[in-house]
Design an enzyme around this catalytic site. Structure first.
Site, PDB file in Angstrom:
ATOM      1  N   HIS A   1      -3.558  -5.950   1.952  1.00  0.00           N
ATOM      2  CA  HIS A   1      -3.375  -6.282   3.536  1.00  0.00           C
ATOM      3  C   HIS A   1      -4.266  -7.385   3.771  1.00  0.00           C
ATOM      4  O   HIS A   1      -4.384  -8.065   3.075  1.00  0.00           O
ATOM      5  CB  HIS A   1      -4.204  -4.940   3.931  1.00  0.00           C
ATOM      6  CG  HIS A   1      -3.707  -3.615   3.979  1.00  0.00           C
ATOM      7  ND1 HIS A   1      -2.556  -3.243   4.498  1.00  0.00           N
ATOM      8  CD2 HIS A   1      -4.317  -2.523   3.260  1.00  0.00           C
ATOM      9  CE1 HIS A   1      -2.306  -1.829   3.953  1.00  0.00           C
ATOM     10  NE2 HIS A   1      -3.289  -1.486   3.362  1.00  0.00           N
TER      11      HIS A   1
ATOM     12  N   CYS B   1       0.967  -1.085   0.178  1.00  0.00           N
ATOM     13  CA  CYS B   1       0.032  -0.084   0.016  1.00  0.00           C
ATOM     14  C   CYS B   1       0.974   1.267  -0.060  1.00  0.00           C
ATOM     15  O   CYS B   1       1.648   1.717  -0.854  1.00  0.00           O
ATOM     16  CB  CYS B   1      -1.007  -0.106   1.256  1.00  0.00           C
ATOM     17  SG  CYS B   1      -2.280   0.958   1.169  1.00  0.00           S
TER      18      CYS B   1
END
Lengths: 241, 426
Positions: free
Chosen positions: A195, A93
């Site tokens: 994630h 990310c």
């Protein structure tokens, strides 16, 4: 065989907002299953980033923290040196965006990344939040064959240049933002929006990183609890479609 | 008090809607009542507030408990209008004011994101700001963004007295521009969301008691109120120290844990500013033993459980400390419904390693995430879909306990609470 694998967790205080500390926990745990000894260095901003780690891990973070991390990594230069020395990198990310050429800061202004992945990031029209499922590419690392599962939560649209391959191809969720690709890979440097944490839900990725570090093939070890979690998440996604 | 006709009619309509909702068995009808009232009279909150609102309480964690503690302490001066259900957005505030004792002083719990609007419309005497940390990132703002909104709110409402936690750098950033402020050293056990300066991004320097930023020179403000917490060998003691050095023993609070004693200190500082008798306030706060089901002991199916609620890593991390020591087993229930947050990745931010030495019954719709988290933490775990079913496959050690702690995320907690056969000992 008795080599200690050096893992450097880069600025977990800045880049660890979304449970990404679990990636380091997973590396530790999976290394132990394979009888690989690891040492983990948690690097705080202000501390020296080692240039001789085998695996670097960068997680997600808020905008201000992301800019602070990028600035500190620029100043250090150690990550680029590590990559030149053949180290593996897992970046998630905000960490993934930092590895590219540019990303947007809290005010929406482009700021300079490290240029370790040939990608640039601007904004998605709508924030991507939800379960993400993607298939690894057959041209990708040999050890990663199982479908990838995770959770994405980002506003970045990452554009891939010719110097990288997509890490995977999206079957559900947004990923990079172009509707098909998820993450990017060049050699041993991986960037992804997964994630979950990524390595907890995708132990093959952890095994691939460790395999590069010890320079031998690792047989995939299946843990029942992890398989149950993967199955449940993948079922959840296919049912909600 | 002179409430405009339009708002009075709107409240009447809201009460009808609430009654209909109750009859239909859809709960207590507060949200629907407040929603209807606001639809018909958009200024209802302003009209109802008119100087009645003594305090607003906001934080990531501890809003409901702090509100209850403060409202109970203030009841020494007469009835207080305060919601009892954690309805903490605009509708809930409208409803608490519309249905509380007429003209009574009000103490309201307010959702972090709704605080600016509710401060503006109610013009409270004091606002308590206790902590800000990561919470349900799939749908809520990131922490720094929220702090910036609070900062603007405070600049735009200079007449409001702010009571804020000097130990939480994010709260300090949000509150420091206040014209009238009382700093409380309320402590901060969870520092992961305030590792860097919210203004300049420099890593904060911390020692035992203080923090500072070498980038912009921001430091922990000197607190007026202090809070001391000691935990040794299972015995705990808590003291609040007033600006004049007067000590208030909080060890007799019925609510457990460091965080509740810290909440009580914030409430006491508010009582002081609002002119209440402080020893009486402490005495009254000590009568609070359960707050909307939190810490209540309930019969759920075949088990008698003490209900614990936590929603995010900061909350969980403090909750682990009030559980009985190993090897006493505990039930942990993790859901990821809308109100819990859809993404339980935060499980990896919670130091579940502290549960080592006991068996954890993992339940809730994300029990498999929890099982993997506990596997990595080397904590023994049994996955059970419904631990309260009569035929649940539970270890002998669980059945033998008189009362077992059950820590749960919001929707799992509510389900047990609503389904329970009644509070055994509230």
């Amino acid at each position: 065989m008795s080599k200690t694998v050096k893992i450097a967790s880069i600025y977990p205080t800045l880049l660890g907002t979304y449970g990404d500390g679990g990636n380091v926990a997973a590396l530790r745990h999976i290394a132990a299953l394979h009888s690989i000894t690891v040492s983990v260095d948690e690097i705080s901003p202000g501390q020296k980033v080692p240039a001789n780690a085998d695996i670097y891990v960068l997680g997600g973070g808020e905008d201000t923290a992301q800019s602070a991390a990028a600035a500190a990594l620029h100043a250090s230069g150690a990550l680029a040196e590590g990559v030149k020395n053949g180290a593996a990198v897992l970046s998630i990310c905000a960490g993934y965006q930092i590895l590219g050429h540019t990303f947007l800061d809290a005010e929406g202004k482009p700021s300079a990344g490290l240029g370790l992945l040939d990608v640039t990031t601007d904004r998605l029209e709508k924030r991507a939040v939800g379960e993400l499922v993607a298939h690894p590419l057959s041209s990708g690392p040999a050890g990663i064959s199982a479908v990838l599962t995770g959770y994405e939560n980002h506003g970045g649209f990452t554009h891939l240049g010719s110097g990288v391959e997509p890490f995977a191809s999206v079957t559900s969720g947004i990923g990079n933002g172009d509707g098909t690709t998820e993450g990017a890979i060049n050699g041993r440097v991986i960037g992804t929006y997964l994630h979950g944490p990524c390595l907890v839900r995708n132990p093959q990725v952890a095994e691939q990183l460790l395999s590069w570090a010890v320079d031998r093939k690792l047989e995939h070890i299946v843990e029942a609890e992890v398989e149950a979690l993967r199955r449940e998440r993948l079922d959840f996604v296919s049912k909600s479609r | 008090m002179n409430t405009p006709l339009r708002t009075r009619l709107a409240i009447f309509a809201g009460k009808l809607a609430a009654a209909a909702s109750r009859l239909a068995g859809r709960g207590e009808g507060m949200i629907i009542g407040g929603t209807v009232a606001l639809k018909l009279s958009p200024h209802a909150l302003e009209d109802l507030a008119q100087g009645r609102v003594a305090a607003l309480v906001s934080a990531t964690n501890g809003k409901t408990s702090t509100t209850r503690l403060l409202a109970t302490a203030m009841s020494q001066g007469g009835p207080i209008a305060s919601p009892t259900t954690g309805a903490n957005m605009t509708e809930g505030a409208v409803w608490a004011l519309a249905t509380g004792a007429p003209g009574a002083q009000a103490v309201l719990e307010v959702d972090e994101a709704y605080l600016p609007r509710i401060v503006k419309e109610t013009q409270p005497k004091v606002v308590l700001l206790a902590n800000l940390s990561r919470d349900q990132l799939d749908r809520m703002s990131e922490v720094a963004m929220l702090a910036r909104k609070w900062r603007t709110m405070i600049e735009e409402n200079p007449e409001v007295l702010i009571i804020a936690n000097a130990d939480d750098p994010i709260v300090v950033f949000a509150a420091e521009k206040a014209k009238k402020i009382v700093w409380v050293a309320a402590g901060q056990a969870w520092t992961a969301d305030s590792s860097v300066c919210p203004e300049c991004g420099t890593l904060l320097t911390r020692d035992e008691k203080t923090w500072s930023c070498s980038g912009c020179g921001r430091t922990r403000p000197t607190p007026s109120w202090n809070f001391e917490w000691k935990a040794t060998k299972g015995k705990t003691s808590a003291t609040a120290v007033s600006p004049s050095g007067e000590k208030f023993d909080l060890s007799n609070l019925n609510l457990p844990g460091r965080f509740n004693a810290s909440n009580a200190t914030m409430a006491l500082a508010a009582c002081s500013e609002l002119g209440y008798n402080l020893p009486k306030a402490v005495e009254l706060m000590s009568t609070v033993s359960a707050v909307s089901g939190r810490y209540a002991i309930v019969q759920s199916g075949a088990l008698k459980v003490r209900l614990l609620l936590a929603k995010n890593p900061a909350g969980w991390s403090e909750l682990l400390d009030i559980m009985p020591p190993a090897p006493t087993p505990v039930i942990v229930m993790i859901n990821s419904n809308h109100a819990d947050g859809r993404d339980p990745s935060w499980l990896w931010d919670v130091p579940f390693e502290r549960l080592a030495g006991r068996t954890v019954i993992a339940s809730g719709n994300r029990r498999r995430d929890l099982a993997v988290r506990l596997l990595h933490a080397a904590v023994d775990c049994v996955v059970v879909e419904d631990p309260f079913a009569p035929d649940a496959d539970l270890p002998e050690s669980v059945r033998k306990l008189d009362v077992i702690d059950c820590a749960a995320t919001y929707t799992a907690f509510q389900k047990i609470r609503v389904g329970a056969l009644g509070e055994v000992d509230a």
